[in-house]
Scaffold this motif. Structure first.
Motif, short mmCIF file in Angstrom:
data_model
loop_
_atom_site.label_atom_id
_atom_site.label_comp_id
_atom_site.label_asym_id
_atom_site.label_seq_id
_atom_site.Cartn_x
_atom_site.Cartn_y
_atom_site.Cartn_z
N GLU A 51 -0.67 6.90 -1.75
CA GLU A 51 -1.88 7.70 -1.64
C GLU A 51 -2.01 8.32 -0.25
O GLU A 51 -2.36 9.49 -0.10
CB GLU A 51 -3.12 6.84 -1.95
N GLU A 52 -1.71 7.53 0.79
CA GLU A 52 -1.81 8.05 2.15
C GLU A 52 -0.75 9.11 2.42
O GLU A 52 -1.02 10.11 3.08
CB GLU A 52 -1.69 6.91 3.17
N ILE A 53 0.46 8.89 1.92
CA ILE A 53 1.53 9.88 2.10
C ILE A 53 1.10 11.22 1.51
O ILE A 53 1.20 12.26 2.16
CB ILE A 53 2.85 9.40 1.44
N VAL A 54 0.61 11.20 0.29
CA VAL A 54 0.21 12.43 -0.39
C VAL A 54 -0.99 13.07 0.31
O VAL A 54 -1.01 14.28 0.54
CB VAL A 54 -0.07 12.16 -1.88
N GLU A 55 -1.98 12.26 0.66
CA GLU A 55 -3.18 12.79 1.31
C GLU A 55 -2.84 13.49 2.64
O GLU A 55 -3.31 14.59 2.91
CB GLU A 55 -4.17 11.65 1.56
N PHE A 56 -2.03 12.84 3.46
CA PHE A 56 -1.62 13.45 4.73
C PHE A 56 -0.87 14.75 4.48
O PHE A 56 -1.15 15.79 5.08
CB PHE A 56 -0.77 12.48 5.55
N ALA A 57 0.11 14.69 3.58
CA ALA A 57 0.96 15.86 3.33
C ALA A 57 0.18 17.01 2.71
O ALA A 57 0.43 18.18 3.06
CB ALA A 57 2.12 15.46 2.43
N GLU A 58 -0.74 16.73 1.80
CA GLU A 58 -1.53 17.81 1.22
C GLU A 58 -2.30 18.57 2.30
O GLU A 58 -2.47 19.78 2.21
CB GLU A 58 -2.49 17.28 0.16
N ARG A 59 -2.71 17.85 3.32
CA ARG A 59 -3.49 18.48 4.38
C ARG A 59 -2.61 19.16 5.44
O ARG A 59 -2.95 20.22 5.93
CB ARG A 59 -4.38 17.43 5.03
N TYR A 60 -1.49 18.52 5.81
CA TYR A 60 -0.73 18.99 6.97
C TYR A 60 0.72 19.42 6.71
O TYR A 60 1.27 20.16 7.52
CB TYR A 60 -0.69 17.90 8.05
N ASP A 61 1.35 18.95 5.66
CA ASP A 61 2.77 19.24 5.44
C ASP A 61 3.05 19.23 3.94
O ASP A 61 3.76 18.35 3.43
CB ASP A 61 3.62 18.19 6.17
N PRO A 62 2.50 20.20 3.19
CA PRO A 62 2.53 20.14 1.73
C PRO A 62 3.87 20.56 1.08
O PRO A 62 3.90 21.32 0.13
CB PRO A 62 1.40 21.09 1.33
N GLN A 63 4.95 20.01 1.58
CA GLN A 63 6.23 20.22 0.93
C GLN A 63 6.32 19.28 -0.27
O GLN A 63 5.82 18.16 -0.24
CB GLN A 63 7.38 19.96 1.91
N PHE A 64 6.98 19.75 -1.33
CA PHE A 64 6.92 19.03 -2.60
C PHE A 64 7.45 17.59 -2.54
O PHE A 64 6.99 16.72 -3.26
CB PHE A 64 7.64 19.83 -3.70
N PHE A 65 8.40 17.31 -1.65
CA PHE A 65 8.93 15.94 -1.57
C PHE A 65 7.97 14.99 -0.86
O PHE A 65 8.22 13.79 -0.80
CB PHE A 65 10.33 15.89 -0.95
N HIS A 66 6.86 15.53 -0.34
CA HIS A 66 5.80 14.72 0.25
C HIS A 66 4.59 14.59 -0.68
O HIS A 66 3.78 13.69 -0.50
CB HIS A 66 5.30 15.31 1.57
N VAL A 67 4.44 15.52 -1.62
CA VAL A 67 3.22 15.54 -2.43
C VAL A 67 3.43 15.37 -3.94
O VAL A 67 2.48 15.07 -4.65
CB VAL A 67 2.41 16.85 -2.19
N ASP A 68 4.63 15.56 -4.43
CA ASP A 68 4.88 15.50 -5.88
C ASP A 68 5.95 14.45 -6.19
O ASP A 68 7.15 14.72 -6.08
CB ASP A 68 5.34 16.88 -6.38
N PRO A 69 5.52 13.24 -6.59
CA PRO A 69 6.48 12.16 -6.85
C PRO A 69 7.55 12.51 -7.89
O PRO A 69 8.71 12.12 -7.73
CB PRO A 69 5.61 11.01 -7.34
N GLU A 70 7.19 13.27 -8.92
CA GLU A 70 8.18 13.62 -9.96
C GLU A 70 9.24 14.57 -9.43
O GLU A 70 10.43 14.35 -9.63
CB GLU A 70 7.46 14.21 -11.17
N LYS A 71 8.82 15.63 -8.75
CA LYS A 71 9.80 16.56 -8.16
C LYS A 71 10.62 15.88 -7.08
O LYS A 71 11.80 16.16 -6.92
CB LYS A 71 9.08 17.78 -7.58
N ALA A 72 9.99 14.98 -6.33
CA ALA A 72 10.70 14.28 -5.25
C ALA A 72 11.83 13.43 -5.79
O ALA A 72 12.83 13.22 -5.10
CB ALA A 72 9.72 13.43 -4.45
#
Length: 144
Positions: A24-45
């Motif tokens: 949850e923290e990984i996604v929350e941080f990335a959505e705000r500051y570094d929204p690359q798919f391997f940080h925000v989308d577990p399936e694509k990652a």
């Protein structure tokens, strides 16, 4: 008692901190500051060279800073930093990782009657003892 410049010893190494990384923290941080798919989308990652979701390197640096403040700087006569040298990311940080820090004082120099400068290498380790991140902080400390 605060830790002053004079209390630091070149070569001194300390280990401290404990930070449990959540998805949850990984996604929350990335959505705000570094929204690359391997940080925000577990399936694509899952389809990447990482094989799953990973924390942004900047998130890893932020978690490191949190542990650094909690475990060291809050007890020191820290006056901030002049910069960071040798910033490196070695391994991905993943959900479920438990991070700790190792700090080593590399060198010291007196800047004035009021402060000194210390080069401190901070290495972030995962639960297997593997380095995931490191930096050399150029930190100002008050003098006694």
């Amino acid at each position: 008692m605060p830790i002053y410049f004079e209390d630091l010893t070149v070569g001194e190494t300390t280990e401290f901190g404990k930070y449990e990384v959540t998805q949850e923290e990984i996604v929350e941080f990335a959505e705000r500051y570094d929204p690359q798919f391997f940080h925000v989308d577990p399936e694509k990652a899952e389809e990447t060279m990482y094989g799953g979701l990973i924390a942004s390197g900047w998130h890893t640096a932020s978690m490191t800073m949190r542990m650094l403040v909690d475990g060291f700087l809050s007890d020191a006569a820290s006056l901030g930093a002049k910069g960071v040298d040798e910033l490196r990311w070695y391994r991905p940080v993943r959900p479920g990782d438990v991070l700790t820090l190792r700090n080593e004082v590399l060198e010291k120099e007196v800047e004035s009657d009021e402060r000194g400068l210390a080069h401190v290498q901070t290495t972030t380790l995962n639960q297997s003892g593997e380095a995931v991140f490191s930096m050399v902080g150029v930190v100002m400390f008050g003098r006694e």
